[in-house]
Design a protein around this motif. Structure first.
Motif, short mmCIF file in Angstrom:
data_model
loop_
_atom_site.label_atom_id
_atom_site.label_comp_id
_atom_site.label_asym_id
_atom_site.label_seq_id
_atom_site.Cartn_x
_atom_site.Cartn_y
_atom_site.Cartn_z
N PHE A 25 0.79 -1.23 0.00
CA PHE A 25 0.00 0.00 0.00
C PHE A 25 0.83 1.28 0.00
CE2 PHE A 25 -2.80 -3.20 1.98
CZ PHE A 25 -3.81 -3.20 1.03
N PHE A 26 2.17 1.19 0.01
CA PHE A 26 2.97 2.41 -0.09
C PHE A 26 3.01 2.87 -1.53
CE2 PHE A 26 7.08 4.39 -1.14
CZ PHE A 26 6.97 5.53 -0.36
N SER A 27 2.79 4.16 -1.76
CA SER A 27 2.83 4.72 -3.10
C SER A 27 3.18 6.20 -3.02
CB SER A 27 1.47 4.55 -3.80
OG SER A 27 1.49 5.18 -5.08
N THR A 28 3.92 6.69 -4.01
CA THR A 28 4.23 8.12 -4.09
C THR A 28 3.14 8.87 -4.86
OG1 THR A 28 5.54 7.75 -6.11
CG2 THR A 28 6.71 7.69 -4.00
N LYS A 29 2.19 8.14 -5.39
CA LYS A 29 1.09 8.75 -6.14
C LYS A 29 -0.11 8.95 -5.22
CE LYS A 29 2.51 6.61 -10.49
NZ LYS A 29 2.10 5.71 -11.61
N PHE A 30 -0.80 10.04 -5.39
CA PHE A 30 -1.93 10.37 -4.51
C PHE A 30 -3.00 9.29 -4.54
CE2 PHE A 30 -6.13 12.31 -3.86
CZ PHE A 30 -5.96 12.81 -2.57
N ALA A 31 -3.30 8.77 -5.74
CA ALA A 31 -4.36 7.76 -5.87
C ALA A 31 -3.79 6.36 -6.02
CB ALA A 31 -5.26 8.09 -7.06
N GLY A 32 -2.50 6.17 -5.74
CA GLY A 32 -1.89 4.86 -5.91
C GLY A 32 -2.31 3.86 -4.86
N ARG A 33 -2.20 2.57 -5.18
CA ARG A 33 -2.57 1.51 -4.24
C ARG A 33 -1.34 0.80 -3.69
NH1 ARG A 33 -7.15 -2.33 -6.11
NH2 ARG A 33 -6.94 -2.85 -3.93
N GLY A 34 -0.21 0.86 -4.41
CA GLY A 34 1.04 0.35 -3.87
C GLY A 34 1.12 -1.14 -3.65
N LEU A 35 0.39 -1.95 -4.41
CA LEU A 35 0.47 -3.40 -4.25
C LEU A 35 1.30 -4.07 -5.33
CD1 LEU A 35 -3.06 -4.54 -3.03
CD2 LEU A 35 -0.89 -4.83 -1.86
N GLY A 36 1.63 -3.34 -6.40
CA GLY A 36 2.34 -3.94 -7.52
C GLY A 36 3.68 -4.53 -7.14
N LEU A 37 4.57 -3.70 -6.59
CA LEU A 37 5.91 -4.18 -6.24
C LEU A 37 5.88 -5.14 -5.06
CD1 LEU A 37 8.14 -1.01 -6.74
CD2 LEU A 37 8.09 -3.11 -8.11
N SER A 38 4.93 -4.95 -4.14
CA SER A 38 4.78 -5.89 -3.04
C SER A 38 4.43 -7.27 -3.56
CB SER A 38 3.70 -5.39 -2.07
OG SER A 38 3.46 -6.32 -1.06
N THR A 39 3.56 -7.32 -4.54
CA THR A 39 3.16 -8.59 -5.15
C THR A 39 4.33 -9.22 -5.91
OG1 THR A 39 0.88 -7.82 -5.39
CG2 THR A 39 1.55 -9.68 -6.77
N VAL A 40 5.07 -8.39 -6.65
CA VAL A 40 6.23 -8.90 -7.39
C VAL A 40 7.24 -9.52 -6.43
CG1 VAL A 40 8.24 -8.22 -8.75
CG2 VAL A 40 5.98 -7.34 -9.33
N LEU A 41 7.51 -8.84 -5.31
CA LEU A 41 8.45 -9.36 -4.33
C LEU A 41 7.97 -10.71 -3.78
CD1 LEU A 41 10.98 -9.00 -2.62
CD2 LEU A 41 9.60 -7.77 -0.94
N GLY A 42 6.67 -10.83 -3.53
CA GLY A 42 6.12 -12.08 -3.05
C GLY A 42 6.31 -13.22 -4.05
N ILE A 43 6.11 -12.93 -5.32
CA ILE A 43 6.27 -13.94 -6.37
C ILE A 43 7.73 -14.37 -6.47
CG2 ILE A 43 6.11 -14.37 -8.86
CD1 ILE A 43 3.79 -12.33 -8.89
#
Length: 219
Positions: A25-43
Motif C-alpha cells: 500500500f505504499f505509493s508516491t502517487k496520490f491515488a496509488g494503491r502500492g500493491l504492484g511491487l509488493s506482489t512482485v516481491l512475493g512472487i
C-alpha cells in the motif's frame, strides 16, 4: 540464476522512498494503491529469487530480478505437503472449482495458477459484481471462494454478504494486504473460512483452502 535487468533514466528515488519501495500500500502517487511491487516481491521470493534496486535522484533506476535456473533441483519449501486424513477426505469430497476474486490482474492470475497447481479448477472474477454473477450461475460447483477485501464497484464485505444470500454455507477465504486481525474485525458478523495475507505463497493458498474444506467436511 537468470537475471532480468530493467533500467530507466527517470527522476530516480531517494533513500526514504527506497526503504519503503516494497511495503504493501505504499505509493508516491496520490491515488496509488502500492500493491504492484509488493506482489512482485512475493512472487520472486516464492520462486527462491531476489530483487536488487539501485536508484539516485535525477539519475534513474536500475532493478535486477534474479530467478533460479530451471535445472535447479533444490526442493522448494512451497511444494504442497502431504495432507492429513481429514484433509484428504475434505479434498476428495469437496473438490471442484475455486472462485478467485481480485481486481489486480497479476494477483488474480497468480492465484488461479496456484489453485490449479494444487489440483483444483479455477474461475476468476475482476470485482465483486462479476463475482456475484459467476457465483449465481455456478454456485453449486464452487467449493471455495478466495476473495479480495478492497475492490471497486463492490468490496469484499459487500460481496460476501450477497453471496451468503445465495448460499448461506459459502466458504470464503479472505485475501488482503491488511493484517488478519484488522480484516477479521471487519468481517466479524460473517463466518470466514480462512485468511490469506498478501503477498501470499503457494503454501498459504494450500493451507487456507484445505483448512476451509476440512472444516466444511466436519460440519
Amino acid at each position: 540464476f537468470i537475471c532480468i535487468e530493467v533500467a530507466d533514466q527517470g527522476c530516480g528515488m531517494d533513500r526514504a522512498v527506497l526503504d519503503r519501495l516494497f511495503d504493501p500500500f505504499f505509493s508516491t502517487k496520490f491515488a496509488g494503491r502500492g500493491l504492484g511491487l509488493s506482489t512482485v516481491l512475493g512472487i520472486v521470493d516464492a520462486l527462491g529469487g531476489a530483487i536488487f534496486v539501485e536508484s539516485h535522484p535525477g539519475k534513474g533506476t536500475t532493478m535486477q530480478v534474479f530467478l533460479p535456473t530451471p535445472d535447479d533441483n533444490v526442493a522448494s519449501s512451497d511444494e504442497p505437503g502431504a495432507p492429513s486424513a481429514d484433509q484428504e477426505a475434505a479434498l476428495e469430497n469437496r473438490g471442484g472449482w475455486v472462485l478467485v476474486v481480485d481486481d489486480e490482474e497479476l494477483v488474480r492470475r497468480l492465484c488461479c495458477e496456484m489453485v490449479e497447481r494444487l489440483g483444483f479448477r479455477a474461475v476468476a472474477a475482476a470485482d465483486g459484481r462479476e463475482a456475484l454473477e459467476v457465483f449465481a450461475q455456478r454456485g453449486k460447483e464452487i467449493c471455495c471462494v478466495i476473495l479480495d477485501m478492497s475492490m471497486p464497484r463492490l468490496d469484499g464485505l459487500g460481496t460476501f454478504q450477497e453471496m451468503v444470500k445465495i448460499d448461506p454455507h459459502v466458504r470464503v477465504v479472505l485475501s488482503s494486504g491488511f493484517s488478519e486481525q484488522e480484516a477479521r474485525q471487519r468481517f466479524a458478523a460473517l463466518n470466514l473460512a480462512g485468511f490469506i495475507q498478501k503477498p501470499f505463497r503457494l503454501s498459504d493458498i494450500e493451507r487456507a483452502v484445505t483448512t476451509a474444506l476440512t472444516k466444511a467436511a466436519r460440519t
